[in-house]
Scaffold this motif. Structure first.
Motif, PDB file in Angstrom:
ATOM      1  N   ALA A 270       0.867  -1.185   0.000  1.00  0.00           N
ATOM      2  CA  ALA A 270       0.000   0.000   0.000  1.00  0.00           C
ATOM      3  C   ALA A 270       0.894   1.221   0.000  1.00  0.00           C
ATOM      4  O   ALA A 270       2.110   1.136   0.195  1.00  0.00           O
ATOM      5  CB  ALA A 270      -0.936  -0.002   1.215  1.00  0.00           C
ATOM      6  N   ALA A 271       0.306   2.400  -0.209  1.00  0.00           N
ATOM      7  CA  ALA A 271       1.089   3.638  -0.242  1.00  0.00           C
ATOM      8  C   ALA A 271       0.196   4.831   0.056  1.00  0.00           C
ATOM      9  O   ALA A 271      -1.024   4.793  -0.164  1.00  0.00           O
ATOM     10  CB  ALA A 271       1.757   3.808  -1.608  1.00  0.00           C
ATOM     11  N   ASP A 272       0.801   5.882   0.576  1.00  0.00           N
ATOM     12  CA  ASP A 272       0.163   7.197   0.644  1.00  0.00           C
ATOM     13  C   ASP A 272       1.108   8.180  -0.024  1.00  0.00           C
ATOM     14  O   ASP A 272       2.049   7.773  -0.718  1.00  0.00           O
ATOM     15  CB  ASP A 272      -0.198   7.591   2.082  1.00  0.00           C
ATOM     16  N   LYS A 273       0.906   9.463   0.159  1.00  0.00           N
ATOM     17  CA  LYS A 273       1.733  10.443  -0.562  1.00  0.00           C
ATOM     18  C   LYS A 273       3.186  10.453  -0.097  1.00  0.00           C
ATOM     19  O   LYS A 273       4.071  10.884  -0.840  1.00  0.00           O
ATOM     20  CB  LYS A 273       1.140  11.848  -0.423  1.00  0.00           C
ATOM     21  N   ASP A 274       3.440   9.973   1.110  1.00  0.00           N
ATOM     22  CA  ASP A 274       4.792  10.071   1.667  1.00  0.00           C
ATOM     23  C   ASP A 274       5.554   8.754   1.713  1.00  0.00           C
ATOM     24  O   ASP A 274       6.783   8.751   1.627  1.00  0.00           O
ATOM     25  CB  ASP A 274       4.738  10.649   3.084  1.00  0.00           C
ATOM     26  N   HIS A 275       4.861   7.635   1.853  1.00  0.00           N
ATOM     27  CA  HIS A 275       5.547   6.378   2.109  1.00  0.00           C
ATOM     28  C   HIS A 275       4.882   5.210   1.398  1.00  0.00           C
ATOM     29  O   HIS A 275       3.701   5.249   1.043  1.00  0.00           O
ATOM     30  CB  HIS A 275       5.572   6.067   3.616  1.00  0.00           C
TER      31      HIS A 275
ATOM     32  N   ALA B  66      -4.019  -1.937   3.148  1.00  0.00           N
ATOM     33  CA  ALA B  66      -4.540  -0.831   2.350  1.00  0.00           C
ATOM     34  C   ALA B  66      -4.571   0.439   3.195  1.00  0.00           C
ATOM     35  O   ALA B  66      -4.775   0.383   4.414  1.00  0.00           O
ATOM     36  CB  ALA B  66      -5.944  -1.135   1.833  1.00  0.00           C
ATOM     37  N   VAL B  67      -4.361   1.585   2.557  1.00  0.00           N
ATOM     38  CA  VAL B  67      -4.458   2.885   3.215  1.00  0.00           C
ATOM     39  C   VAL B  67      -5.834   3.475   2.924  1.00  0.00           C
ATOM     40  O   VAL B  67      -6.299   3.443   1.777  1.00  0.00           O
ATOM     41  CB  VAL B  67      -3.358   3.840   2.728  1.00  0.00           C
ATOM     42  N   CYS B  68      -6.483   4.002   3.943  1.00  0.00           N
ATOM     43  CA  CYS B  68      -7.797   4.638   3.763  1.00  0.00           C
ATOM     44  C   CYS B  68      -7.804   6.002   4.433  1.00  0.00           C
ATOM     45  O   CYS B  68      -7.445   6.122   5.608  1.00  0.00           O
ATOM     46  CB  CYS B  68      -8.905   3.769   4.351  1.00  0.00           C
ATOM     47  N   GLN B  69      -8.227   7.024   3.691  1.00  0.00           N
ATOM     48  CA  GLN B  69      -8.385   8.377   4.224  1.00  0.00           C
ATOM     49  C   GLN B  69      -9.842   8.522   4.655  1.00  0.00           C
ATOM     50  O   GLN B  69     -10.720   8.874   3.880  1.00  0.00           O
ATOM     51  CB  GLN B  69      -8.032   9.421   3.158  1.00  0.00           C
ATOM     52  N   HIS B  70     -10.125   8.212   5.921  1.00  0.00           N
ATOM     53  CA  HIS B  70     -11.507   8.240   6.406  1.00  0.00           C
ATOM     54  C   HIS B  70     -12.046   9.663   6.509  1.00  0.00           C
ATOM     55  O   HIS B  70     -13.244   9.882   6.387  1.00  0.00           O
ATOM     56  CB  HIS B  70     -11.592   7.545   7.768  1.00  0.00           C
ATOM     57  N   SER B  71     -11.173  10.604   6.761  1.00  0.00           N
ATOM     58  CA  SER B  71     -11.540  12.024   6.778  1.00  0.00           C
ATOM     59  C   SER B  71     -10.270  12.823   6.527  1.00  0.00           C
ATOM     60  O   SER B  71      -9.187  12.256   6.351  1.00  0.00           O
ATOM     61  CB  SER B  71     -12.182  12.411   8.115  1.00  0.00           C
TER      62      SER B  71
ATOM     63  N   THR C 298      -8.545  14.351   8.525  1.00  0.00           N
ATOM     64  CA  THR C 298      -7.593  14.220   9.632  1.00  0.00           C
ATOM     65  C   THR C 298      -7.450  12.778  10.114  1.00  0.00           C
ATOM     66  O   THR C 298      -6.738  12.525  11.082  1.00  0.00           O
ATOM     67  CB  THR C 298      -8.026  15.097  10.814  1.00  0.00           C
ATOM     68  N   ASP C 299      -8.137  11.843   9.471  1.00  0.00           N
ATOM     69  CA  ASP C 299      -8.137  10.457   9.917  1.00  0.00           C
ATOM     70  C   ASP C 299      -7.683   9.554   8.779  1.00  0.00           C
ATOM     71  O   ASP C 299      -8.466   9.136   7.932  1.00  0.00           O
ATOM     72  CB  ASP C 299      -9.545  10.064  10.384  1.00  0.00           C
ATOM     73  N   LYS C 300      -6.388   9.267   8.767  1.00  0.00           N
ATOM     74  CA  LYS C 300      -5.817   8.370   7.765  1.00  0.00           C
ATOM     75  C   LYS C 300      -5.294   7.126   8.468  1.00  0.00           C
ATOM     76  O   LYS C 300      -4.574   7.233   9.457  1.00  0.00           O
ATOM     77  CB  LYS C 300      -4.697   9.068   6.984  1.00  0.00           C
ATOM     78  N   ARG C 301      -5.650   5.945   7.916  1.00  0.00           N
ATOM     79  CA  ARG C 301      -5.286   4.704   8.580  1.00  0.00           C
ATOM     80  C   ARG C 301      -4.676   3.713   7.589  1.00  0.00           C
ATOM     81  O   ARG C 301      -5.008   3.714   6.410  1.00  0.00           O
ATOM     82  CB  ARG C 301      -6.516   4.047   9.224  1.00  0.00           C
ATOM     83  N   LEU C 302      -3.825   2.863   8.128  1.00  0.00           N
ATOM     84  CA  LEU C 302      -3.298   1.717   7.398  1.00  0.00           C
ATOM     85  C   LEU C 302      -4.013   0.488   7.933  1.00  0.00           C
ATOM     86  O   LEU C 302      -3.864   0.127   9.103  1.00  0.00           O
ATOM     87  CB  LEU C 302      -1.782   1.591   7.600  1.00  0.00           C
ATOM     88  N   TRP C 303      -4.808  -0.163   7.069  1.00  0.00           N
ATOM     89  CA  TRP C 303      -5.565  -1.346   7.439  1.00  0.00           C
ATOM     90  C   TRP C 303      -4.823  -2.613   6.997  1.00  0.00           C
ATOM     91  O   TRP C 303      -4.068  -2.585   6.030  1.00  0.00           O
ATOM     92  CB  TRP C 303      -6.939  -1.340   6.770  1.00  0.00           C
ATOM     93  N   PHE C 304      -5.091  -3.722   7.688  1.00  0.00           N
ATOM     94  CA  PHE C 304      -4.441  -4.976   7.326  1.00  0.00           C
ATOM     95  C   PHE C 304      -5.245  -6.152   7.868  1.00  0.00           C
ATOM     96  O   PHE C 304      -6.026  -6.022   8.822  1.00  0.00           O
ATOM     97  CB  PHE C 304      -3.015  -5.048   7.874  1.00  0.00           C
ATOM     98  N   GLY C 305      -5.089  -7.291   7.203  1.00  0.00           N
ATOM     99  CA  GLY C 305      -5.622  -8.519   7.757  1.00  0.00           C
ATOM    100  C   GLY C 305      -4.874  -8.854   9.031  1.00  0.00           C
ATOM    101  O   GLY C 305      -3.658  -8.688   9.116  1.00  0.00           O
ATOM    102  N   TYR C 306      -5.597  -9.342  10.026  1.00  0.00           N
ATOM    103  CA  TYR C 306      -5.011  -9.594  11.339  1.00  0.00           C
ATOM    104  C   TYR C 306      -5.581 -10.914  11.857  1.00  0.00           C
ATOM    105  O   TYR C 306      -6.459 -10.948  12.693  1.00  0.00           O
ATOM    106  CB  TYR C 306      -5.371  -8.432  12.271  1.00  0.00           C
ATOM    107  N   GLY C 307      -5.072 -12.020  11.274  1.00  0.00           N
ATOM    108  CA  GLY C 307      -5.658 -13.318  11.555  1.00  0.00           C
ATOM    109  C   GLY C 307      -7.039 -13.386  10.921  1.00  0.00           C
ATOM    110  O   GLY C 307      -7.224 -13.072   9.750  1.00  0.00           O
ATOM    111  N   THR C 308      -8.060 -13.758  11.688  1.00  0.00           N
ATOM    112  CA  THR C 308      -9.437 -13.786  11.187  1.00  0.00           C
ATOM    113  C   THR C 308     -10.206 -12.531  11.599  1.00  0.00           C
ATOM    114  O   THR C 308     -11.434 -12.519  11.607  1.00  0.00           O
ATOM    115  CB  THR C 308     -10.176 -15.037  11.692  1.00  0.00           C
TER     116      THR C 308
END
Length: 587
Positions: free
Chosen positions: A329-334, A378-383, A385-395
């Protein structure tokens, strides 16, 4: 024995042994002296580091802002080490796990919802603001990819059954279009370059496009009767992606370009002998490049036909790490790369920067997933000011907050586990063999308090785990701590373990200095004049040839001082010393 010897020295060159007597000067003193030569060494002995932004992967200390390895740590902030982000685990609305592990995520703008798919269901996040996952009304099993085109979200379910689509994320309809089977999708320009269309691929080697992939009744437009055939049928397509608006097809045996005239151009013939189901399985874009999984590493594509290998575990020193990509995944910086390293999975945070020495990649071991399985991030910009990196975490799923400046962001959360550490590169001092004796540590810290600390540790020589160097540092500023006993070793690496009991706060390590002394091994030169003559035991020619043979000897020479009970035939320590004949000697 001392006092009973008839000769002074004994020398063995090869298999020949001679006993020799020292010459005396006019005052009666024997002409023999030993000169000690102390080589250049580090005084005082010191290991210092005040920046770690260069990233992990350096085994021996060379570049001053790089380090060996770490875990759940953030070194992307210039001049400091801070804790990695807190993992927030997300389950279903009844606090149970999802039916199976997550396959993919997607943001659905039509409903402003975050969606995920597993092998059995499609889920919606933030439904009724409960911050949990809620299963969609329609059960869609076997999803391989989610893709949004216009106001419609499409769910590919493989080459056996026709795909589904939805306009609300709740109700999903199976298409009735001819050839409505897909392993994956991409939104890309049509052949004329006049508008974006929906492209799909179906294994083993078929690619086609449409302007509407819904049912006929809903306005769907049939897929082409004759698709584009990419490569042979023995190797499956793994993904579709764009490079500067050029449609690329990744396969297990290579990369292909489908041009605007329908021509197919092989781009990576080298992969024919490096086939892998991981080739192009994961793709992300960052700045001007496209980044993809490849065998057990990563690749960078910066132009239509410009490629080079890269990644968190590429071109690093021998730090004992190998693994394969399980998410990009990626955002503007990383760029964010999830790597399964066998038992555990790490998510690395990386970027390419320009230094005085040129471009380099800097990778930080950012999130530690442990043994929790991960197959997508995956990266999601929820708002705004709210940017998150999501991932599978087991089940279940998990996410961490992302921020340009975590310590100045009130919504950011720091990891509160006890598994956050950074291990600096090994230092050998001036010479690997010489003893080093470390006696004190100087640290500069910020943000420390009771329960928020930095603990220095070390690994020396062949240690396989870290030992405490000092007590946890809970004070701020520059602090010197004397070690209880000097730490003696030949090679050592230092560690910093960070911890907090408040997820809104992190300790900051700004500088680390270990200080000590180094004990160099001296060089001892024996300058000696021997008495020779014409007697059988001291014949000039015999002794001269014997000593001259030391010039060309390819073996070390044994030297013993008989006056102190030494013997070249002895087996105990100190019976003799190994020497070489200096150039130009004997004289």
């Amino acid at each position: 024995m001392a006092g009973t010897h008839t000769h002074d020295h004994e020398i063995k060159i090869g298999t020949t042994t001679k006993r020799l007597e020292l010459v005396r000067d006019d005052s009666g003193r024997k002409m023999y002296q030993i000169i000690e030569d102390v080589p250049q060494y580090q005084e005082p002995l010191e290991f210092a580091q005040s920046n770690w932004i260069g990233g992990h992967g350096q085994f021996v200390a060379k570049v001053p802002d790089k380090y060996l390895e770490g875990q759940a740590i953030d070194t992307t902030q210039d001049g400091r080490v801070i804790l990695g982000p807190l993992i927030v685990e997300v389950k279903e609305s009844d606090d149970t796990a999802l039916d199976t592990a997550v396959v993919c995520f997607v943001w659905f703008p039509a409903t402003s919802e975050w969606l995920c798919a597993t092998a059995g269901k499609i889920y919606r996040y933030n439904v009724s603001s409960n911050l949990k996952w809620t299963a969609a009304t329609t059960t869609v099993a076997g999803v391989t990819q989610l893709c949004v085109y216009g106001a419609v979200c499409y769910a590919a379910i493989g080459a056996t059954n026709k795909y589904y689509y939805s306009t609300d994320g709740i109700t999903w309809t199976q298409t009735d279009l001819t050839d409505g089977k897909a392993n994956g999708f991409i939104v890309a320009p049509n052949a004329a370059g006049t508008l974006d269309v929906l492209w799909k691929f179906k294994t083993s080697n078929e690619v086609g496009s449409t302007t509407d992939g819904q049912t006929v009744a809903a306005g769907g437009v049939q897929w082409p009767t004759t698709p584009n055939y990419i490569g042979d049928t023995a190797n499956n397509i793994t993904n579709l992606f764009l490079v500067n608006d050029n449609l690329m097809i990744g396969k297990t045996d290579g990369q292909f370009n489908l041009d605007t005239d329908g021509g197919v151009h092989p781009m990576r013939p080298d992969l024919r002998t490096n086939r892998s189901t991981d080739n192009f399985k994961y793709v992300t874009t960052w700045q001007a490049g496209v980044y993809h999984s490849e065998i057990n590493g990563m690749g960078e594509i910066t132009a239509r036909n410009a490629y080079e290998p890269m990644g968190p575990l590429t071109e690093i020193d021998d730090i004992g790490k190998r693994g394969y990509i399980v998410g990009l995944a990626a955002d503007k910086d990383h760029i964010y790369a999830a790597i399964d390293e066998g038992t555990n999975t790490h998510i690395y945070k990386g970027r390419e920067t320009r230094t005085p020495e040129g471009l380099r990649w800097e990778w930080c071991p950012f999130v530690y997933l442990g043994t929790n399985a991960c197959a997508t991030i995956a990266v999601c910009q929820h708002s705004s000011t709210d940017k998150r990196l999501w991932f599978g975490y087991g089940t279940t799923t998990g996410y961490v907050y992302l921020s340009d400046n975590p310590t100045a962001d009130s919504s950011y959360k720091f990891d509160t586990s006890a598994a956050n550490w950074l291990r600096m590169s090994y230092t050998y001092g001036s010479n690997p063999y010489w003893d080093k004796m470390w006696q004190s540590v100087v640290t500069e810290t910020k943000g420390c308090a009771a329960g928020i600390s930095v603990t220095p540790k070390y690994r020396k020589d062949t240690d396989t785990s870290a030992s405490g160097l000092t007590a946890a540092i809970t004070s701020n500023g520059v602090v010197k701590t004397n070690l209880t006993t000097a730490l003696t070793c030949n090679r050592i690496s230092f560690e910093a373990h960070l911890t907090t009991d408040d997820n809104t706060k992190t300790p900051e390590l700004l500088a680390f200095i270990a200080r000590g002394v180094e004990k160099p091994e001296t060089v001892r030169v024996h300058e000696v004049t021997y008495a020779i003559g014409d007697t059988p035991s001291r014949r000039s020619k015999t002794i001269k040839e014997f000593l001259e043979s030391g010039r060309t000897s390819t073996s070390l020479i044994k030297f013993a001082d008989l006056r102190f009970g030494q013997d070249t035939a002895g087996t105990a320590s100190g019976n003799y010393v190994w020497v070489v004949m200096m150039p130009g000697y004997p004289k």
